[in-house]
Design an enzyme around this catalytic site. Sequence first.
Site, PDB file in Angstrom:
ATOM      1  N   ASP A 177       0.678   5.343   0.034  1.00  0.00           N
ATOM      2  CA  ASP A 177      -0.265   6.414   0.320  1.00  0.00           C
ATOM      3  C   ASP A 177       0.447   7.760   0.174  1.00  0.00           C
ATOM      4  O   ASP A 177       1.516   7.965   0.775  1.00  0.00           O
ATOM      5  CB  ASP A 177      -0.784   6.245   1.761  1.00  0.00           C
ATOM      6  CG  ASP A 177      -2.107   6.943   1.957  1.00  0.00           C
ATOM      7  OD1 ASP A 177      -2.243   8.074   1.451  1.00  0.00           O
ATOM      8  OD2 ASP A 177      -2.990   6.372   2.606  1.00  0.00           O
ATOM      9  N   ASP A 212       3.054   1.193   3.524  1.00  0.00           N
ATOM     10  CA  ASP A 212       2.525   0.960   4.861  1.00  0.00           C
ATOM     11  C   ASP A 212       2.756  -0.530   5.151  1.00  0.00           C
ATOM     12  O   ASP A 212       2.038  -1.394   4.648  1.00  0.00           O
ATOM     13  CB  ASP A 212       1.029   1.301   4.888  1.00  0.00           C
ATOM     14  CG  ASP A 212       0.416   1.067   6.272  1.00  0.00           C
ATOM     15  OD1 ASP A 212       1.063   0.425   7.114  1.00  0.00           O
ATOM     16  OD2 ASP A 212      -0.725   1.516   6.494  1.00  0.00           O
ATOM     17  N   ASP A 261       0.839  -1.197   0.000  1.00  0.00           N
ATOM     18  CA  ASP A 261       0.000   0.000   0.000  1.00  0.00           C
ATOM     19  C   ASP A 261       0.877   1.251   0.000  1.00  0.00           C
ATOM     20  O   ASP A 261       1.719   1.413   0.894  1.00  0.00           O
ATOM     21  CB  ASP A 261      -0.890  -0.041   1.261  1.00  0.00           C
ATOM     22  CG  ASP A 261      -1.783   1.178   1.368  1.00  0.00           C
ATOM     23  OD1 ASP A 261      -2.190   1.709   0.327  1.00  0.00           O
ATOM     24  OD2 ASP A 261      -2.074   1.605   2.511  1.00  0.00           O
TER      25      ASP A 261
END
Lengths: 381, 346
Positions: free
Chosen positions: A98, A276, A96
């Site tokens: 972000d 993450d 992930d």
Amino acid sequence: MDEQDEAFLNESFKRYYFKHAGSIDVPPRAHEREFGYQKFGSGMVRHMSIRARKDLHLMLIRETPSDIYCSNSYYVFPEITPMDKKEWLGADMIFDIDAKDLKLPCRPDHTVRTCLECKNVSLDSETCKGCGSKACKKASLPCRRCMDAAGEQAIRLAGILSDDLGIGEDKIKTYFSGNEGFHMYAYDERFQSLAAKERMELAAYVMFKGAIPKAYGAEAKDSFPKYDDKGWRGRFVRYVAQKKSQYRSSKAIVGDQGAFQKKLDEASEAIGVRIDANVTTDVHRIFRMPESINSKSGLAKILCQDVSRFDPYTEAVLLDDDPVEVHADCPAGFVLKGTEFGPYASQKVTVPRYAAAYMICKGLAGMGPLPAHARPPASSA
Amino acid sequence: MLKLGSDEIAKYPFMQDAGAYLKETTGFTLEQFGSDPDLKYIQEIAVKRIGAAAAGDIFKSGLYDMDSKEQTTLNEVASFLVAVVLLRMAKASALFNRFALAEARRAERYLERDMKEYRKKIQTSSKKVEEMRPARIIEELFGMRIRRDGDDFVIPVPDYVRHSVHFYEREWKLINRHVVGGDVFLTAHGVVRLIRNDLVTYIREKITKGKYPDSLTGFEDAIGSVRGIAGRFEAKVEYTGKFPPCVDHAIRVLQRGDNLPHSGRFMLATFLLGIERKPEEIIPLFKNAPDYNERITTYQVNNLAGTGGGTRYTCPSCEKLKTQDLCFATPECNGIVNPLQFGRRK
């Protein structure tokens, strides 16, 4: 969320699923995955099993979910609770990325703070400009620069997965998350049975975390990596030298453990991929389904064919464009489908449905009148 | 399935083929090692093998000294199997892990040497070189594929991380390895070190899970000797039953002679120091650890105690222990944030 706003979003999402359900497919081995969804104004429904494409379509049209999720894990009994009774079989690897984790300097320019005390809406600041309170909720309308930077991280990650971990490019899929970043899936069977701890090793690897000087040739100049070495050894030395002509002088750090470790730590920040790690290591999480709409933005989670050319604010804008009148209090401007919107200072505006949904999902507009404090001052006439 | 040669059976007597060799090639039964006077010497070798393991040594094999290959194979294989049976019959649980560790280290030496020899052969010989046998053995045991690449040995990343996560030392982290194209590049030593824990578990299970008789005639003296060796390690732990479950668990692991990870040892020692136990009371607790070394343990416990003016380490929080899989909380733990608070608060 206000009832009128929920009804508007529900209607917008319903239209989308009605039109696009045919192009939404179940992921591979759907019968072994856990599904879950949320509806506007209600809680999460988890531990569902969807076996076929038609079941998914039926659910999308019947329920109009605000968000729909699917596990990266495979189970013998995906619909059973508690988790340990599902009998875990394996999981795809997911990374992930972000944009908010990149902490770019432009972020305050497109982060909107809504004071929880007086409901004043303003661009990001420590305290409320209206009442001085620190309590607030924040919404970000990431700019293209943020998304491009997140895209660069995704490209870097794909390179490491492919070059270092040997995952074929055909097995790596990058999706725009539908809000502020990217989800990268690695569908490689060799990695599916890895447990959380083992995935943590892979997360640390792509992040370049935990490197020690000894492993990177800190003890002797002849063990210092070559400029063109593959893997992290090469990346590290290219980071230190900056260019090939400075390779020889970059060896100056050899022999000084402290300086070497400092350089490794710097490199971790500079060239490690910002993911993450909790997402990669959690093998019981459910993830937003590709081609579904993200209720945090009204944008779709979609596959990026080419991240370097991907424009989330055009390609992922899939809600209808019929004109809608909303009350907007959005101090940051944004661009969708090539059109600039805002900033709006507590005003009634007519915008395409997708732009209205974007602001409502971010809590910066509503179908009904704005709260009294947020109305523009009355004319003195 | 991999078919081992007699020299390989001698080097790796814990492999399936070793049992078959004894039964089918020599025709000897386990009972014969107790009843046949000509075979009784095997019991002596087996006891020495256990004694060496108990002392933290690697059994000095006669593998390369003996004239008769057949005799060597018999001695190596039979003494291993008899040692395993003796440990079980003597119920010498304090020695199970020590023996398994010593045998694993012994096998590591052969594996490493054979891997290096293979590499040398393939790099210097113009003839076709047969398959890398040590790699096939490791693959047979643990499903890990190994191949040679230049001077290195490479294993797939998923196989590497499955094994390396058990290591505490940072050099084993994937980030500190040369990783290219889905492979991790290692030395021969690195490969065999990587599988040590699995090898120990595999050999230990030969002792704990094998189907052996509870007693056999003619083994009494050897069993007595093994019990004598085990007695030196069966430290009586003063245990009041008032410790928190995490500490209780750590003590039980050590009492069984199992391996307690570094983080568990740290927790146990710092907890006991925290309740004002002296290092000399704590050190004997670790006597059953498979890799126990009194000098090192003494140094480490004193270091944790801050003896000589150093930092005195404190017991990790419950939160930290949870992340290390060391928390075994019971309802009595409700409301505490550190094992040292156990029993003090409700």
